[in-house]
Design an enzyme around this catalytic site. Structure first.
Site, PDB file in Angstrom:
ATOM      1  N   ARG A 132      29.836  53.305  35.833  1.00  0.00           N
ATOM      2  CA  ARG A 132      28.411  53.546  36.056  1.00  0.00           C
ATOM      3  C   ARG A 132      28.167  54.595  37.123  1.00  0.00           C
ATOM      4  NH1 ARG A 132      26.924  47.623  37.415  1.00  0.00           N
ATOM      5  NH2 ARG A 132      28.991  47.943  38.293  1.00  0.00           N
TER       6      ARG A 132
ATOM      7  N   LYS B  84      33.163  35.619  41.185  1.00  0.00           N
ATOM      8  CA  LYS B  84      31.835  35.362  40.621  1.00  0.00           C
ATOM      9  C   LYS B  84      31.726  33.962  40.054  1.00  0.00           C
ATOM     10  CE  LYS B  84      31.390  40.141  39.017  1.00  0.00           C
ATOM     11  NZ  LYS B  84      31.338  40.998  37.825  1.00  0.00           N
TER      12      LYS B  84
ATOM     13  N   HIS C 224      26.130  47.092  28.620  1.00  0.00           N
ATOM     14  CA  HIS C 224      27.352  46.673  27.916  1.00  0.00           C
ATOM     15  C   HIS C 224      27.270  47.054  26.434  1.00  0.00           C
ATOM     16  CE1 HIS C 224      27.422  43.330  31.150  1.00  0.00           C
ATOM     17  NE2 HIS C 224      28.441  44.111  31.420  1.00  0.00           N
TER      18      HIS C 224
HETATM   19  N1  COA Z   1      26.151  48.952  31.989  1.00  0.00           N
HETATM   20  C1  COA Z   1      25.543  48.138  32.832  1.00  0.00           C
HETATM   21  N2  COA Z   1      26.176  47.261  33.619  1.00  0.00           N
HETATM   22  C2  COA Z   1      27.496  47.214  33.538  1.00  0.00           C
HETATM   23  C3  COA Z   1      28.213  48.051  32.682  1.00  0.00           C
HETATM   24  C4  COA Z   1      27.484  48.953  31.884  1.00  0.00           C
HETATM   25  N3  COA Z   1      28.076  49.775  31.049  1.00  0.00           N
HETATM   26  N4  COA Z   1      29.520  47.794  32.837  1.00  0.00           N
HETATM   27  C5  COA Z   1      29.621  46.831  33.756  1.00  0.00           C
HETATM   28  N5  COA Z   1      28.396  46.480  34.187  1.00  0.00           N
HETATM   29  C6  COA Z   1      28.102  45.510  35.224  1.00  0.00           C
HETATM   30  C7  COA Z   1      28.278  44.088  34.813  1.00  0.00           C
HETATM   31  O1  COA Z   1      27.090  43.535  34.355  1.00  0.00           O
HETATM   32  C8  COA Z   1      28.763  43.456  36.087  1.00  0.00           C
HETATM   33  O2  COA Z   1      27.666  43.109  36.891  1.00  0.00           O
HETATM   34  P1  COA Z   1      27.784  41.938  37.947  1.00  0.00           P
HETATM   35  O3  COA Z   1      28.836  42.352  38.944  1.00  0.00           O
HETATM   36  O4  COA Z   1      26.439  41.901  38.511  1.00  0.00           O
HETATM   37  O5  COA Z   1      28.183  40.700  37.194  1.00  0.00           O
HETATM   38  C9  COA Z   1      29.540  44.561  36.787  1.00  0.00           C
HETATM   39  O6  COA Z   1      29.059  45.740  36.240  1.00  0.00           O
HETATM   40  C10 COA Z   1      31.009  44.546  36.544  1.00  0.00           C
HETATM   41  O7  COA Z   1      31.253  43.739  35.459  1.00  0.00           O
HETATM   42  P2  COA Z   1      32.262  43.824  34.275  1.00  0.00           P
HETATM   43  O8  COA Z   1      32.433  45.174  33.737  1.00  0.00           O
HETATM   44  O9  COA Z   1      31.863  42.764  33.315  1.00  0.00           O
HETATM   45  O10 COA Z   1      33.576  43.529  34.953  1.00  0.00           O
HETATM   46  P3  COA Z   1      33.888  42.311  35.804  1.00  0.00           P
HETATM   47  O11 COA Z   1      34.133  42.832  37.164  1.00  0.00           O
HETATM   48  O12 COA Z   1      32.927  41.205  35.684  1.00  0.00           O
HETATM   49  O13 COA Z   1      35.206  41.817  35.078  1.00  0.00           O
HETATM   50  C11 COA Z   1      37.483  41.978  34.341  1.00  0.00           C
HETATM   51  C12 COA Z   1      36.323  42.581  35.099  1.00  0.00           C
HETATM   52  C13 COA Z   1      37.174  40.729  33.577  1.00  0.00           C
HETATM   53  C14 COA Z   1      37.916  43.015  33.368  1.00  0.00           C
HETATM   54  C15 COA Z   1      38.566  41.734  35.415  1.00  0.00           C
HETATM   55  O14 COA Z   1      38.074  40.871  36.386  1.00  0.00           O
HETATM   56  C16 COA Z   1      39.827  41.143  34.821  1.00  0.00           C
HETATM   57  O15 COA Z   1      40.567  41.825  34.167  1.00  0.00           O
HETATM   58  N6  COA Z   1      40.072  39.847  35.074  1.00  0.00           N
HETATM   59  C17 COA Z   1      41.268  39.146  34.585  1.00  0.00           C
HETATM   60  C18 COA Z   1      42.343  39.059  35.693  1.00  0.00           C
HETATM   61  C19 COA Z   1      43.007  40.380  35.837  1.00  0.00           C
HETATM   62  O16 COA Z   1      43.745  40.820  34.976  1.00  0.00           O
HETATM   63  N7  COA Z   1      42.710  41.041  36.961  1.00  0.00           N
HETATM   64  C20 COA Z   1      43.079  42.403  37.161  1.00  0.00           C
HETATM   65  C21 COA Z   1      44.443  42.551  37.695  1.00  0.00           C
HETATM   66  S1  COA Z   1      44.630  44.269  38.010  1.00  0.00           S
END
Ligand code: COA
Length: 165
Positions: free
Chosen positions: A91, A42, A17
């Site tokens: 990724r 989650k 991140h």
């Molecule tokens: N390097 C390493 N790991 C990474 C990374 C990077 N550059 N980018 C993401 N990850 C990992 C995270 O640690 C996470 O791991 P986990 O699944 O083990 O927790 C995973 O990849 C994905 O996480 P993240 O990028 O934080 O996204 P998320 O899926 O947790 O959250 C939101 C995504 C918050 C953006 C999304 O759920 C959201 O927009 N929610 C609000 C409701 C909404 O609008 N929904 C969408 C309607 S289309």
């Protein structure tokens, strides 16, 4: 002036991140790290305040970065923050389908805000917060995956939960 949102759960923030944050600030004028309160699929280990504090600590030396928690739809949050762009990290090919769906839905909801993707640096392409939590749960060393503050908070949390010695 380009304002961007980098959204996620950050449970906890990892070097992957942080890599995206550091590279994003080089191409935008202001970066808002958006920390989602809760995620449908989650159960967060850390509260939103704890996640925000860890991100603030690791980004304290970066200019033009703020950390803001949000509830509800990402696109509404982006509109409230007057953002021009949503930044997401890719990724591997496995991320693509979900990211494509999310960016197209967000575009449908509000076409003025674009989603931009940065490919994750190779050294972090395997990383995820879940993997880091798994390693920490069994007492493994997570210092190569996460900043010191995340490692420390993980140790504390796992002790509280009685997960490791
Ligand atoms: N390097 C390493 N790991 C990474 C990374 C990077 N550059 N980018 C993401 N990850 C990992 C995270 O640690 C996470 O791991 P986990 O699944 O083990 O927790 C995973 O990849 C994905 O996480 P993240 O990028 O934080 O996204 P998320 O899926 O947790 O959250 C939101 C995504 C918050 C953006 C999304 O759920 C959201 O927009 N929610 C609000 C409701 C909404 O609008 N929904 C969408 C309607 S289309």
């Amino acid at each position: 002036m380009i304002t961007a949102i980098y959204p996620g759960s950050f449970d906890p923030i990892t070097f992957g991140h942080l890599d995206i944050i550091k590279r994003s600030v080089r191409v935008v004028d202001e970066l808002i790290v958006g920390v989602v309160f809760s995620h449908n699929a989650k159960n967060a280990l850390f509260s939103v305040d704890e996640r925000v504090r860890m991100i603030e600590e690791v980004t304290k030396d970066l200019e033009h970065v703020k950390v803001v928690p949000f509830r509800g739809l990402l696109i509404d949050f982006a509109k409230d923050m007057k953002a021009d762009v949503i930044i997401r990290g890719l990724r591997a090919i496995t991320d693509f389908e979900y990211e494509l769906q999310m960016s197209q839905t967000n575009h449908r909801l509000h076409a003025e805000i674009e989603t931009m993707f940065l490919t994750t640096s190779v050294e972090y392409s395997y990383l995820s917060s879940s993997v880091v939590k798994e390693v920490a749960k069994f007492g493994g060393d997570v210092s190569q995956f996460v900043p010191e503050i995340s490692a420390m908070e993980l140790r504390k949390k796992m002790k509280q939960k009685g997960e490791c010695k």
